[in-house]
Every structure is written in structure tokens, then in C-alpha cells.
Design an enzyme around this catalytic site. Structure first.
Site, PDB file in Angstrom:
ATOM      1  N   GLU A  33      45.085  38.067  43.439  1.00 29.68           N
ATOM      2  CA  GLU A  33      45.517  39.468  43.371  1.00 29.68           C
ATOM      3  C   GLU A  33      46.255  39.764  42.070  1.00 29.68           C
ATOM      4  OE1 GLU A  33      47.492  40.381  47.096  1.00 29.68           O
ATOM      5  OE2 GLU A  33      45.586  40.280  48.160  1.00 29.68           O
TER       6      GLU A  33
ATOM      7  N   CYS B 231      38.199  38.958  45.065  1.00 29.36           N
ATOM      8  CA  CYS B 231      38.035  38.288  46.353  1.00 29.36           C
ATOM      9  C   CYS B 231      37.672  36.812  46.164  1.00 29.36           C
ATOM     10  CB  CYS B 231      36.898  38.934  47.142  1.00 29.36           C
ATOM     11  SG  CYS B 231      37.235  40.606  47.698  1.00 29.36           S
TER      12      CYS B 231
ATOM     13  N   GLU C 129      35.291  35.143  47.650  1.00 29.41           N
ATOM     14  CA  GLU C 129      33.845  34.892  47.579  1.00 29.41           C
ATOM     15  C   GLU C 129      33.331  35.030  46.153  1.00 29.41           C
ATOM     16  OE1 GLU C 129      35.513  36.785  49.641  1.00 29.41           O
ATOM     17  OE2 GLU C 129      34.585  36.922  51.621  1.00 29.41           O
TER      18      GLU C 129
ATOM     19  N   CYS D 211      31.485  41.882  47.773  1.00 29.11           N
ATOM     20  CA  CYS D 211      31.107  40.461  47.772  1.00 29.11           C
ATOM     21  C   CYS D 211      29.687  40.277  48.301  1.00 29.11           C
ATOM     22  CB  CYS D 211      32.099  39.645  48.592  1.00 29.11           C
ATOM     23  SG  CYS D 211      33.689  39.469  47.748  1.00 29.11           S
TER      24      CYS D 211
HETATM   25  N1  THU Z   1      39.445  39.708  50.294  1.00 26.01           N
HETATM   26  C1  THU Z   1      38.638  38.649  50.002  1.00 26.01           C
HETATM   27  O1  THU Z   1      39.050  37.710  49.295  1.00 26.01           O
HETATM   28  N2  THU Z   1      37.376  38.658  50.480  1.00 26.01           N
HETATM   29  C2  THU Z   1      36.855  39.640  51.246  1.00 26.01           C
HETATM   30  O2  THU Z   1      35.667  39.647  51.511  1.00 26.01           O
HETATM   31  C3  THU Z   1      37.728  40.690  51.775  1.00 26.01           C
HETATM   32  C4  THU Z   1      39.029  40.832  51.106  1.00 26.01           C
HETATM   33  C5  THU Z   1      40.792  39.731  49.738  1.00 26.01           C
HETATM   34  C6  THU Z   1      41.013  40.805  48.705  1.00 26.01           C
HETATM   35  C7  THU Z   1      42.497  41.012  48.800  1.00 26.01           C
HETATM   36  O3  THU Z   1      43.132  40.053  47.971  1.00 26.01           O
HETATM   37  C8  THU Z   1      42.822  40.708  50.248  1.00 26.01           C
HETATM   38  O4  THU Z   1      41.731  39.975  50.759  1.00 26.01           O
HETATM   39  C9  THU Z   1      43.057  41.944  51.108  1.00 26.01           C
HETATM   40  O5  THU Z   1      41.994  42.832  51.006  1.00 26.01           O
END
Ligand code: THU
Length: 160
Positions: free
Chosen positions: A64, A73, A75, A115
Site C-alpha cells: 500500500e 494488490c 496478485e 487483478c
Molecule cells: N487487495 C489485494 O491485494 N488483492 C485483491 O484482489 C483485493 C484487494 C488488497 C489491496 C489493498 O491493499 C487491500 O487489499 C484492501 O483493498
């Protein structure tokens, strides 16, 4: 007017012990990666582990940023790394685990839309399905034998 129906299919596993050993090992790698996530804003930690056809396992987690949209994300962190390091390798399987640090996430957490689009690119590039397993911190595990179950009507290169 004509209607089109698209059917998609998922498998649901009650617990990790129900998975083939290779998959539960991959999920264990995703679980480790999840704990290294950098998610101080959402407190939602996501881990991904990718098995390549050359035997390599690539892991990733969400990263983040104070400027929220600059984060990425788990993925995509993992799949872009896999693509950058092993451009010729095929992705066989992905294991995903996600959950909040504020409460226990007990339902499977599917990859977000962005993703799915990123994973679709690699499935099309390698012309072979990617087997995707996803779960919450605990509870049932869902399996999609191809990304197409998660994103059935893909925006892909043929459209361009
Ligand atoms: N997030 C992921 O890493 N993968 C996903 O498919 C959904 C969301 C992360 C993004 C962010 O850092 C946190 O989860 C909340 O949305």
C-alpha cells in the site's frame, strides 16, 4: 433480442486438508507471504503464491501507499514479478489468501477485478488455464480451474 448465458464453475473445499498436498503447500507459501504484506491503511493482508511450470514458486503480497491508488494488490505484485523474471514460463497454479487484521475473514476472498484482468493477460499469453485457489484467513477454499470462471467475458487483444 437474444440472450446469452455464460456458465462458470467453482470447486469448494471444506478445509486445507482436503486439498492435494502440492496445493496446500502452495497455500502455505501464500500464507507466509501474506504476513509480509505492507497494508497499514486497510489492515487487510493478502498473500499470493504462484507455481510455474519450471518448478519455481513466486510469492507476493499487497503493497500500500499513502497515495492510495499507487498501492498494488498481492496478485499483481506476484504475477508481474513472475512475468518479469520468467517470461517464458507458464503459470500452473495460484494460491491466494486474504484477511483483515481487525476481524477474522472466514469466507473465500476472490481476486479483485483489476487483478482478474491482469491474470487474464497471462492465461491468454500462455494459452493454458491458470488454476486458482482462494480463501479467507480460515474456512473454505474455492478453486477456479481457469481465470475464465472469474472473468468470463474478457477484454482481450483480439478486440484491439
Ligand atoms: N487487495 C489485494 O491485494 N488483492 C485483491 O484482489 C483485493 C484487494 C488488497 C489491496 C489493498 O491493499 C487491500 O487489499 C484492501 O483493498
Amino acid at each position: 433480442m437474444e440472450k446469452i448465458q455464460i456458465e462458470t464453475e467453482f470447486e469448494v473445499y471444506k478445509e486445507l486438508a482436503e486439498l492435494p498436498e502440492t496445493v496446500s503447500k502452495l497455500m502455505a507459501q501464500a500464507t507466509k507471504a501474506r504476513l509480509r504484506a505492507y497494508a497499514p491503511y486497510s489492515n487487510f493482508l493478502v498473500g499470493a503464491a504462484i507455481l510455474l511450470d519450471n518448478g519455481e514458486i513466486i510469492t507476493g503480497n499487497n503493497q500500500e501507499n499513502a497515495s492510495y491508488p499507487s498501492g498494488l494488490c498481492a496478485e499483481r505484485t506476484a504475477i508481474y514479478y513472475a512475468g518479469s523474471q520468467y517470461p517464458k514460463a507458464k503459470i500452473l497454479q495460484m494460491a491466494l489468501i486474504a484477511g483483515s487484521t481487525k476481524s477474522k475473514t472466514t469466507t473465500p476472498v476472490p481476486p479483485c477485478g483489476a487483478c482478474r484482468q491482469a491474470i487474464a493477460e497471462y492465461e491468454i499469453k500462455q494459452d493454458a488455464p491458470i488454476d486458482i485457489y482462494f480463501m479467507g484467513e480460515t474456512g473454505t477454499i474455492m478453486r477456479s480451474k481457469s481465470l475464465r470462471n472469474l472473468l468470463p467475458f474478457i477484454f482481450e487483444k483480439e478486440i484491439l
